[in-house]
Write an enzyme that holds these catalytic residues in place. Structure first.
Site, PDB file in Angstrom:
ATOM      1  CD1 TRP A  75      18.372   5.746  -2.347  1.00  0.00           C
ATOM      2  CD2 TRP A  75      18.494   5.754  -4.604  1.00  0.00           C
ATOM      3  NE1 TRP A  75      17.045   5.437  -2.711  1.00  0.00           N
ATOM      4  CE2 TRP A  75      16.982   5.643  -3.884  1.00  0.00           C
ATOM      5  CE3 TRP A  75      18.795   5.744  -6.022  1.00  0.00           C
ATOM      6  CZ2 TRP A  75      16.046   5.640  -4.884  1.00  0.00           C
ATOM      7  CZ3 TRP A  75      17.500   5.785  -6.694  1.00  0.00           C
ATOM      8  CH2 TRP A  75      16.269   5.587  -6.527  1.00  0.00           C
ATOM      9  CD  GLU A 486       5.012  -7.809   9.934  1.00  0.00           C
ATOM     10  OE1 GLU A 486       5.932  -8.352   9.610  1.00  0.00           O
ATOM     11  OE2 GLU A 486       3.628  -7.990   9.141  1.00  0.00           O
ATOM     12  CG  HIS A 509     -16.000  -6.729  21.691  1.00  0.00           C
ATOM     13  ND1 HIS A 509     -17.518  -6.444  21.459  1.00  0.00           N
ATOM     14  CD2 HIS A 509     -15.438  -5.570  22.072  1.00  0.00           C
ATOM     15  CE1 HIS A 509     -17.589  -5.401  21.711  1.00  0.00           C
ATOM     16  NE2 HIS A 509     -16.439  -4.654  22.198  1.00  0.00           N
TER      17      HIS A 509
END
Length: 613
Positions: A75, A486, A509
């Site tokens: 590849w 993630e 916050h």
């Protein structure tokens, strides 16, 4: 993905090597080749671009009764798919044949050494220089294994290498450098096989030995000797693999999730297809739009769900930095319902491992109705997303079995980096010096991801300290923010611990109210332009007695006395930090889940592909 096969023994090598390559076809490839040696050292080489069937047709009726041979499915990374760039590669004298999986980072420097001596190369690959180096050491009188050891010391990167010398045709030598390529030795009766994957060995033997990074193998038909990079002999066990197909597919790993985490160096490697050309530029395969069409774009919208959306959030940074085009990211399910403003100048890029995620497909249909040009990043040929989009950029990571996505996120981020460079070049917004620097930096990523995997033992120890926690906070800024999301998602998915990912600037916050000594915070704090602000966040967590697991840049010890635990990342370009940052968070989630007794590969209530709302 590149596949390696080798054989030495009493049977004709050619059919066995070709059969092994057939077993590795699922990895994806664009060319294939074999090199065979008979007892007199006569060399037979055949290569073909395209599918393995073309190589089989080319060699039909011509295979010699060779005692040893090596084969490869390629590849492309360095150099386009062509017969000349296909493996195996030879030295100018035809003494040595080499197949290789990975990247040699300093191949240009090594290549110049031979070019300055008046020698010519026939390919554009980084692999060919390995054959030159190996033959050079052999001509100086080195033993084959010692020559390979010298090559490994000179050629920097992460790769697997298998070679044959015509003067010792029944002997194969193999090396594994870093984590970006596997090598498995199969032990038969009067024969030995070598492959990058168990699948090529199981038809012949279930008795195998795995090479670890930094190890070499001297393989003959009746024996195998293992050494480390310094030449010290190693005693390595022969493991018996089960006939059970699922267990065999897992190989030496307890779970598919862990196997797929460890496959990320190769996943990144094959996402680099089209990088490293000369002059340096990126050509992403699957993009059907020419310069005129790309210059007409005035906006990009990236859509995906879950992990794919987090990869898209990293990609947004790349698109705006390299292609200088306004880019937004949307959750596919929300995108389809908010009546988005779309037209033919908006490029919509969808990301889906399966290509069958229902909300992403619905978003793509919305874009198609508006006349938007579309690209999709997908890991599944023939999926619905590939039929809707104008062009498909394939991840080519091989099957991802575990429900929690790991290696496909790494591939997605790398592909988005390449796609942004590609579009930036077509738009004329990308400085050539920056492009060259980013290409060189990207080629180092597989090795860096492999180095991140070497942190597993330390991360497992950290997991043991926090496995009984019931809440986690993940904080990041800039490129670290989507990685914080993630990290929290992975922990939730596989361990069933409540976890939240936040942009670190938002901590005061709301989330700061939750922090106490029972709530660990994972702080992504690489040395970048927002490091000082991340340090301030960490100090605020510690002031409230919250334990902090800090993930920091290579060589940074400034948080050693502040954070409860520090994980030091391998060295990598700051813009590519997400590709190594994600690894320790995946490993942390995995090991915590195992300690809690969760079903890691098939977490409760989850499916690999969400095909209904």
């Amino acid at each position: 993905m590149c596949g390696i096969v080798g054989y030495t023994g009493r049977r004709p090598a050619g059919p066995i090597v070709l059969e092994g390559l057939r077993c590795l076809e699922y990895r994806g490839y664009d060319s294939a080749g074999i090199a065979l040696f008979d007892r007199d050292g006569q060399l037979y080489v055949a290569r073909a671009t395209g599918k393995l069937d073309r190589l089989v047709q080319r060699v039909e009726g011509t295979l010699p009764p060779a005692v040893a041979g090596i084969g490869h499915t390629r590849w492309a990374t360095h150099g386009e798919p062509s017969d000349a760039n296909a493996h195996p590669h030879l030295d100018p004298g035809g003494r040595v044949a080499v197949v290789h999986n990975g990247i040699v980072e300093n191949y240009r420097e090594l290549r110049r050494r031979f070019e300055d001596r008046g020698e010519s190369f026939v390919s554009d690959t980084d692999t060919e220089v390995l054959a030159f180096l190996l033959a050079d050491h052999l001509e100086r009188g080195e033993d084959l294994l010692d020559a390979l050891r010298l090559v490994v010391a000179e050629a920097k990167g992460a790769y697997a290498l298998l070679a044959v010398d015509a003067q010792e045709p029944g002997r194969l030598v193999a090396a594994r450098v870093g984590n970006a390529g596997g090598i498995v030795v199969g032990h038969g009766e009067g024969e030995r096989l070598v492959a990058s994957d168990l699948g090529a060995l199981i038809p012949h033997t279930r008795r195998v030995t795995f090479l670890e990074p930094g190890e070499l193998a001297d393989v003959r038909a009746d024996e195998v000797a293992f050494t480390d990079a310094e030449g010290r002999a190693l005693e390595k066990p022969v493991e018996v693999q089960p006939f059970d197909a699922v267990a065999a597919a897992k190989g030496r790993f307890k779970h598919f999730m862990l196997k797929e985490i460890h496959e990320q160096p190769e996943a990144v490697l094959y996402a680099l297809h089209g990088y490293g050309t000369s002059p340096p530029r990126v050509e992403v395969q699957g993009v059907p739009f020419d310069e005129t069409r790309v210059r007409a774009l005035n906006r990009v919208v990236l859509i995906g769900m879950g992990t794919s959306m987090h990869a898209a959030m990293v990609g947004r940074h790349y698109f705006e930095r390299f292609a200088r085009i306004p880019t937004e990211v949307d959750n596919s399910a929300e995108f389809r319902y908010r009546q988005p403003v779309l037209d033919e100048r908006t490029l919509v890029v969808s990301i889906s491992q399966s290509g069958e995620t229902v909300d992403t497909l619905a978003g793509m249909e919305e874009a198609r109705r508006a006349g938007c040009p579309q690209l999709t990043l997908c890991n599944t040929p023939g999926a619905q997303a590939t039929r809707v989009a104008d062009g498909t950029v394939f991840m080519r990571t091989g099957p991802e079995v575990a429900v929690a996505s790991t290696k496909t996120m790494a591939a997605s981020m790398m592909l988005l980096h390449g796609l942004a460079l590609h579009l930036g070049r077509l738009r004329g917004t990308l400085d050539p010096a920056l492009a060259a620097q980013q290409i060189e930096a990207a080629l180092h990523v597989p090795a860096a991801v492999g180095e991140a995997l070497e942190l597993e033992e330390r991360i497992a120890a950290i997991a043991d300290r926090y496995a009984r926690s019931e809440d986690f906070l993940f904080l990041g800024r800039g490129l670290g923010y989507p990685l914080a999301l993630e990290g929290a998602l992975k922990l939730k998915e596989v361990s069933y611990i409540h976890a939240e990912g936040y942009a670190a600037g938002e901590m005061k916050h709301g989330p700061i109210a939750l922090i106490d000594e029972r709530m660990p915070t994972v702080a992504l704090a690489p040395r970048d332009e927002v490091f000082d602000k991340m340090r301030s966040n960490i100090e605020q967590v510690r002031a409230r007695h919250g334990p902090v697991i800090a993930i920091v840049s290579h060589g940074d010890h400034s948080l050693d006395g502040l954070a409860s635990d520090v994980i030091e990342l391998p060295e990598v370009d700051p813009l590519l930090t997400p590709l190594v940052t994600v690894v320790p968070m995946q490993l942390l989630a995995y090991h915590i889940a195992v300690l809690r007794g969760a079903d890691v590969d098939q977490p409760r209530n989850l499916a690999k592909t969400v095909t209904v709302e």
